[in-house]
Design a protein around this motif. Structure first.
Motif: not given
Ligand code: MCA
Ligand code: AMP
Length: 504
Positions: A356-377
């Motif tokens: 999913v992608k959209g203006a409602n989709v979150f800004a990432g995991y708190w203090q976990l940039p690598e985990k955030t990147a892993e969970e995105h395409t």
């Protein structure tokens, strides 16, 4: 030129009814708040937070019972520009300690009865002030609010500023904080309010807890955005719901609520005569529940799908076909695709990961940039971990999960967390936690345990051990002791075989 203030509270306030004496929260405990009182009370909480040193962007955690005060505290956080961190009231000491240690809030609001535990946990977290807040206007925070001014200009916020952090577990490791911005929440509420066609005069029957997205950012937000009266039930009681339905127009619940309503003798078309919308989500709605509900009431439940990491993604239509067994189509402004791991959209009818992608989709995991990147395409879609099929007309069926997750009564239980607690027990070699079909809860947490030779570990021992350490909804409803766990050639436990073996 003056900058627009995208503080979510400002947007709510701009839409509050002109008549300040209109009832906002009508509590099941007999207490209520008008919209004028909500504005004044939330200003007081914002003032208190500011006087406690809370700066815009600072976190304010709350593990408090559902109450009028809890709503005012939440709105006060928004007004003060603080980042609200609600916690499930069932969380035990260890669970709370992790969240506090990770989010480092400046204020932690707690139930008076549990303040000793809260203070003990907070002692290990630098900078956090613990203040009590009862569900009846009692507590230190409520007393400070009582003496605070009733005006507080909402702090200037842009759409990218954080409004809330909600923790959600993962298949591995500890819960992660999903960061939601003022813009995410604005996009979510404005879309749902229009899509579900809220109208003046709507009355929401609110039975959900307000520490998760469903009760806080879907149900409560839609009603506030509409300036509606909210029948604010402090806990779910099916008999009371049947009594209150004739004074309501909208109900939102998890499948367990609908199963329990269908068990109520007085629940019928007559009880639902003023209702215009029943929404279900957080867990799969069984076709049997959907059909029995329609036969009994003449209403077709509207099922939708979402996640902590962004609120709602898909919904069945308000006016078109509400297709049984599906979660509907992508909501306006949300791109939903069923894709392979590389992010290539798959043809209609093919099973893949829902992204999913959209203006409602979150800004990432708190203090976990690598985990955030892993969970995105690479092209910015969030990988939900749910498996689905999209029909040619865009309707989505959720067919499974690539994440190891049990959903019990609409609450997520991550097996890994429970397994780690069981594996720590003396006499236990290892364990596997699975979800088995359950008529009331949808899935029941079930533990399969391997003990050391000669060790006498009983079902009651396992239950007591988990109960002392984790929230009650994570405690296994059944425990099976086995010689060993089935594994594949890679050594991975074959949970599908365990589910087949122990499904009655
Ligand atoms: C309570 N208990 C449970 C659950 N809830 N056990 C398993 N699963 C549960 N969900 C246990 C308690 O630990 C306690 O055990 C006993 O049941 C009685 O507790 P009580 O609180 O009285 O239970 P209840 O009132 O019957 O609660 C059932 C419930 C509740 C109403 C279905 O769980 C609930 O409100 N669920 C909705 C959760 C929700 O809002 N989910 C949305 C999150 P003992 O007696 O042993 O102490 S997901 C989300 O937000 C996403 C974005 C989405 O899509 O919506
Ligand atoms: P949470 O992380 O607590 O927000 O839970 C989100 C998860 O709940 C999703 O990833 C789905 O697995 C599940 N979920 C939410 N709504 C539905 C639904 N209508 N049908 C099936 N699963 C759902």
């Amino acid at each position: 030129m003056s900058q627009t203030n995208d503080n979510l509270y400002q947007h709510f306030a701009d839409r509050f009814p002109a008549d300040a004496s209109a009832v906002c929260l009508d509590g099941s405990d007999g207490r209520s708040l008008t919209y004028g009182e909500l504005a004044a009370q939330s200003a007081r909480y914002a003032s208190v937070l500011a006087s406690l040193g809370v700066q815009p962007g600072d976190r304010v955690a709350a593990q408090v019972d559902k109450s009028l005060e809890a709503v005012c505290l939440y709105l006060g956080c928004l007004r003060a520009g603080a980042v609200f961190l609600p916690m499930n009231t069932a969380y035990q000491q260890g669970e709370v300690a992790h969240l506090l240690g990770d989010a480092r809030p400046v204020v932690f609001a707690v139930r008076p009865a549990l303040q000793a535990m809260a203070r003990e946990v907070a002692a290990g977290v630098p900078g956090v002030q613990v203040l009590t807040l009862g569900d009846d206007g009692s507590g230190e925070l409520a007393a400070l609010a009582e003496a605070a001014p009733t005006d507080f200009a909402p702090v200037q916020r842009s759409r990218s500023d954080l409004a809330a952090i909600l923790y959600t577990s993962g298949t591995t490791g500890k819960p992660k904080g999903a960061m939601l911005t003022h813009g995410n929440l604005l996009a979510g509420v404005s879309t749902l309010h229009a899509f579900w066609r809220f109208v003046p005069g709507d009355v929401l029957l609110h039975v959900l807890p307000i520490f998760h997205i469903h009760g806080l950012f879907v149900a409560l937000h839609c009603a506030l955005w509409n300036g509606s009266t909210i029948r604010f039930e402090l806990r779910f009681d099916a008999t009371r719901v049947v009594r209150l339905l004739p004074q309501s127009t909208v109900f939102m619940g998890v499948p367990t609520h609908y199963v329990r309503l269908l068990d109520e003798p007085g629940f019928d078309a007559e009880a639902c005569r003023t209702m215009r919308l029943f929404v279900s989500g957080s867990a799969p709605l069984l076709p049997d529940t959907f059909q029995r509900f329609a036969e009994r009431t003449g209403h077709t439940i509207l099922e939708r799908y979402g996640m902590t990491e962004g609120g709602m993604f898909t919904s069945n239509p308000y006016a078109g076909e509400r297709r049984c067994g599906t979660v509907g189509q992508a909501l306006p402004g949300v791109s939903v695709r069923v894709a392979d791991e590389a992010g290539n959209a798959l043809p209609a009818g093919t099973v893949g990961g829902i992204q999913v992608k959209g203006a409602n989709v979150f800004a990432g995991y708190w203090q976990l940039p690598e985990k955030t990147a892993e969970e995105h395409t690479a092209d910015g879609y969030f990988k939900t971990g749910d498996l689905g099929v999209m029909a040619a007309d865009g309707y989505v069926n959720i067919v499974g999960r690539s994440k190891d997750l049990v959903i019990s009564g609409g609450l997520n239980v991550y097996p890994k967390e429970v397994e780690e607690v069981i594996d720590d027990m003396p006499g236990v070699v290892e364990s596997a936690v699975i979800g088995l079909p359950h008529a009331d809860l949808g899935e029941a947490v079930t533990a399969v345990v391997v003990c050391r030779p000669g060790a006498a570990v009983s079902e009651a021992d396992v239950v007591a051990h988990v109960k002392a350490r984790l929230a009650g909804f994570k405690v296994p409803r059944a425990v099976h002791v086995v010689e060993d766990l089935p594994r594949n050639t890679m050594g991975k436990v074959q949970k599908n075989l365990l589910r087949a073996q122990f499904t009655a």
